[in-house]
Design a protein around this motif. Sequence first.
Motif, PDB file in Angstrom:
ATOM      1  N   GLU A  41      66.830 101.406  79.093  1.00  0.00           N
ATOM      2  CA  GLU A  41      66.524 100.841  80.416  1.00  0.00           C
ATOM      3  C   GLU A  41      65.519 101.693  81.170  1.00  0.00           C
ATOM      4  O   GLU A  41      65.327 102.845  80.855  1.00  0.00           O
ATOM      5  CB  GLU A  41      67.794 100.646  81.231  1.00  0.00           C
ATOM      6  N   GLN A  72      65.828  85.399  83.654  1.00  0.00           N
ATOM      7  CA  GLN A  72      65.587  86.850  83.740  1.00  0.00           C
ATOM      8  C   GLN A  72      64.893  87.291  82.468  1.00  0.00           C
ATOM      9  O   GLN A  72      65.236  86.851  81.366  1.00  0.00           O
ATOM     10  CB  GLN A  72      66.886  87.592  84.042  1.00  0.00           C
ATOM     11  N   CYS A  96      61.463  90.342  81.069  1.00  0.00           N
ATOM     12  CA  CYS A  96      60.589  91.481  81.402  1.00  0.00           C
ATOM     13  C   CYS A  96      59.164  91.204  80.923  1.00  0.00           C
ATOM     14  O   CYS A  96      58.968  90.511  79.924  1.00  0.00           O
ATOM     15  CB  CYS A  96      61.053  92.747  80.686  1.00  0.00           C
ATOM     16  N   THR A 124      65.419  93.774  74.225  1.00  0.00           N
ATOM     17  CA  THR A 124      65.058  94.460  75.469  1.00  0.00           C
ATOM     18  C   THR A 124      66.333  94.822  76.244  1.00  0.00           C
ATOM     19  O   THR A 124      67.136  93.949  76.597  1.00  0.00           O
ATOM     20  CB  THR A 124      64.133  93.552  76.304  1.00  0.00           C
ATOM     21  N   ASP A 169      67.154  95.830  79.283  1.00  0.00           N
ATOM     22  CA  ASP A 169      67.477  95.256  80.588  1.00  0.00           C
ATOM     23  C   ASP A 169      67.831  93.769  80.477  1.00  0.00           C
ATOM     24  O   ASP A 169      68.700  93.281  81.191  1.00  0.00           O
ATOM     25  CB  ASP A 169      66.289  95.449  81.546  1.00  0.00           C
ATOM     26  N   THR A 170      67.137  93.067  79.608  1.00  0.00           N
ATOM     27  CA  THR A 170      67.412  91.633  79.451  1.00  0.00           C
ATOM     28  C   THR A 170      68.797  91.440  78.827  1.00  0.00           C
ATOM     29  O   THR A 170      69.577  90.563  79.240  1.00  0.00           O
ATOM     30  CB  THR A 170      66.309  90.971  78.598  1.00  0.00           C
ATOM     31  N   SER A 215      64.404  91.445  84.723  1.00  0.00           N
ATOM     32  CA  SER A 215      65.767  91.779  84.269  1.00  0.00           C
ATOM     33  C   SER A 215      66.304  93.061  84.877  1.00  0.00           C
ATOM     34  O   SER A 215      67.498  93.163  85.201  1.00  0.00           O
ATOM     35  CB  SER A 215      65.796  91.902  82.746  1.00  0.00           C
ATOM     36  N   SER A 216      65.426  94.071  85.035  1.00  0.00           N
ATOM     37  CA  SER A 216      65.925  95.361  85.551  1.00  0.00           C
ATOM     38  C   SER A 216      66.370  95.227  87.005  1.00  0.00           C
ATOM     39  O   SER A 216      67.124  96.068  87.501  1.00  0.00           O
ATOM     40  CB  SER A 216      64.844  96.434  85.415  1.00  0.00           C
ATOM     41  N   GLU A 217      65.919  94.185  87.711  1.00  0.00           N
ATOM     42  CA  GLU A 217      66.394  93.907  89.065  1.00  0.00           C
ATOM     43  C   GLU A 217      67.636  93.018  88.996  1.00  0.00           C
ATOM     44  O   GLU A 217      68.643  93.270  89.643  1.00  0.00           O
ATOM     45  CB  GLU A 217      65.300  93.201  89.878  1.00  0.00           C
ATOM     46  N   ARG A 231      69.923  92.647  86.814  1.00  0.00           N
ATOM     47  CA  ARG A 231      71.181  93.216  86.337  1.00  0.00           C
ATOM     48  C   ARG A 231      71.915  94.012  87.411  1.00  0.00           C
ATOM     49  O   ARG A 231      73.112  94.220  87.320  1.00  0.00           O
ATOM     50  CB  ARG A 231      70.944  94.082  85.090  1.00  0.00           C
ATOM     51  N   TYR A 232      71.199  94.465  88.438  1.00  0.00           N
ATOM     52  CA  TYR A 232      71.845  95.299  89.454  1.00  0.00           C
ATOM     53  C   TYR A 232      71.934  94.638  90.828  1.00  0.00           C
ATOM     54  O   TYR A 232      72.404  95.249  91.768  1.00  0.00           O
ATOM     55  CB  TYR A 232      71.073  96.612  89.617  1.00  0.00           C
TER      56      TYR A 232
END
Length: 611
Positions: free
Chosen positions: A611, A301, A303, A355, A357-358, A330-332, A334-335
């Motif tokens: 984020e 993961q 970005c 970063t 999200d990472t 990463s922003s995907e 994580r969720y």
Amino acid sequence: MCGIVGYVGNKDVLSVLLVGLERLSYRGYDSAGIATLAQGELFVRKEVGKLRTLGAALEGKPVRGELGLGHTRWATHGAPSQENSHPHTDCSGRIAMVHNGIIENYHELRQQLMREGHIFKSDTDTEVMVHLLERYLTPELNFLDALRRTLKDVRGSYAVAIISEMLPGSIFVARQGSPLVVGLGADENFVASDVAAMVGHTRDIVYMEDGEMAAITKQAVVFYNVAGEELIKQPQVVEWDTTQIDKGDYDYYMAKEIFEQPTVARSVLSRKLGPGGLINLGDLGHFSKADLSKVTRIIIQACGTSWHAGLVAKYWFEKYTRTYTEVDISSEFRYRSAILDPSTLVMAITQSGETADTLAGIREAKSKFLPVLSICNVEKSSIARESDGVIFTEAGPEIGVASTKAYTSQLLAIYLLTLYLAQVKWTLSPEEVQTKINDLKTIPGKMEIVLAQNDQVKRIAQRFAHSRDYIYIGRGFDYPTALEGALKMKEISYIHATGYPAGELKHGPIALIDEEMPVVCIATKGYWYEKMLSNIQEVKARKGMIIALGTEGDDNLARLADEVIWIPPVAEDLAPLLTALPLQLLAYHTAIKLGCDVDQPRNLAKSVTVE
Ligand code: F6R
């Protein structure tokens, strides 16, 4: 994002703050501001735009200071404007605060404070904190207790620094979720988002952790935990070299960093390769050879550019280590409730190590009890410190916002990891590994050959600089390079550019092609080459302008192309380490031709800490 810096000591406060802010500009440059205290009086100055605007304003009308704070902003809440620039002050104008992070419950706090009579001057989330502090600064509570009460009320992330006329010799700081480091000196002390702001002043650094606060005076720094208890924290000695953060003879950091790539590659290989196929990835922490040999699935993961490095990794890991590899943004990740079982290796790739999200992706994996292996450029960064094993890319500081040498150094680290995994899993023979290592050692010299075409790339860039769009295509190992080339072009020249796997072209994007569309076709010699030539024919048949990037001596390609850039013959899997370079130059020269600020493109920041 944003960068904060603070100084108390005998040096010229203004110049320490301005140099510190210059080094932190990679964290955002929508506005800049400072606050100083002199003989108990608070002075605040801020300007919209890049730091030079503030510098010019201060030159015309300097302020005095025995200590001070500085801030460089990347706007989140509230447009870039004078009012929204930091430092922010309370109603009395006696407290000034700078902040990096996001206060999530700012809206309700703001309403409440307004009902109590507080007057807000900005649209920012930060301003609620300074008014809360004002609310709690009663005769019964000392400054630190008032700060603790303030921090209890807010939800979100922050690195804050505060000065006030009530305690004119001190800077108060606190950290939750955003980086903060304290630099210790003799009769002077520093605080900043990053050690870069203190380079040249001190090497003794204390990394603050979430939930910690500190009171910083000229003579001492006292650290506290959330409960207000004093903490003993040991400084670490940080090595730095000032030439790494100078532009040298170049006009822009980006140019310097592009041309540094052969040197970085040479130094990385000399450090990470030993005799007899020995690959030294550094301290892999938690990850023993036995653990790695059991890995059956890898999730990477990352970005942006680091995600592109992850896409190259997928090709390498699957082909040479036979390990199923997924690459997530990463922003995907994580969720998205990814399936993570004990045989999955979670990896993060990041230049900055900050970063948001990472970092959240790492925390997500760790919450499922999976250790994380990171590829990271910045030692002691949040991601480096929270990972269970780290391979450092050793590219040195990257200051230009567009990632260049960090990308190729990530690729080098990943390729070495691929060979290391192939050794521990026995998916390549020792002879095959040795052949690959020998090929790899030729890369720095080949990078130099590629960069020697700078003038040719510049001419091509100037020819197409007024194009409205650009398309980049490639297959296999060349496909992530197409994405990376397009990202470089759009982020620094503001020309719309998109990368595609060449085979996808006829599933839609080919409709965009006409005689005005430059199409960068990456067609290095290897497994996918013939198919790529067919795709180029398809572009040519629709009158697209072909800028080919291929292997030297390829007459077929030269005949098809309107312009051509060569890489020297190289093992096909290593092509991404070479093809990235002319595409960086293409974007760079285009942006220069269009008069863009390549080191600080609009709307961007180097380190994306929100984020
Ligand atoms: C593009 C670029 C960004 C970064 C991305 C991730 O040139 O620099 O896309 O790659 O913001 O940053 P790191 O690698 O620091 O996690």
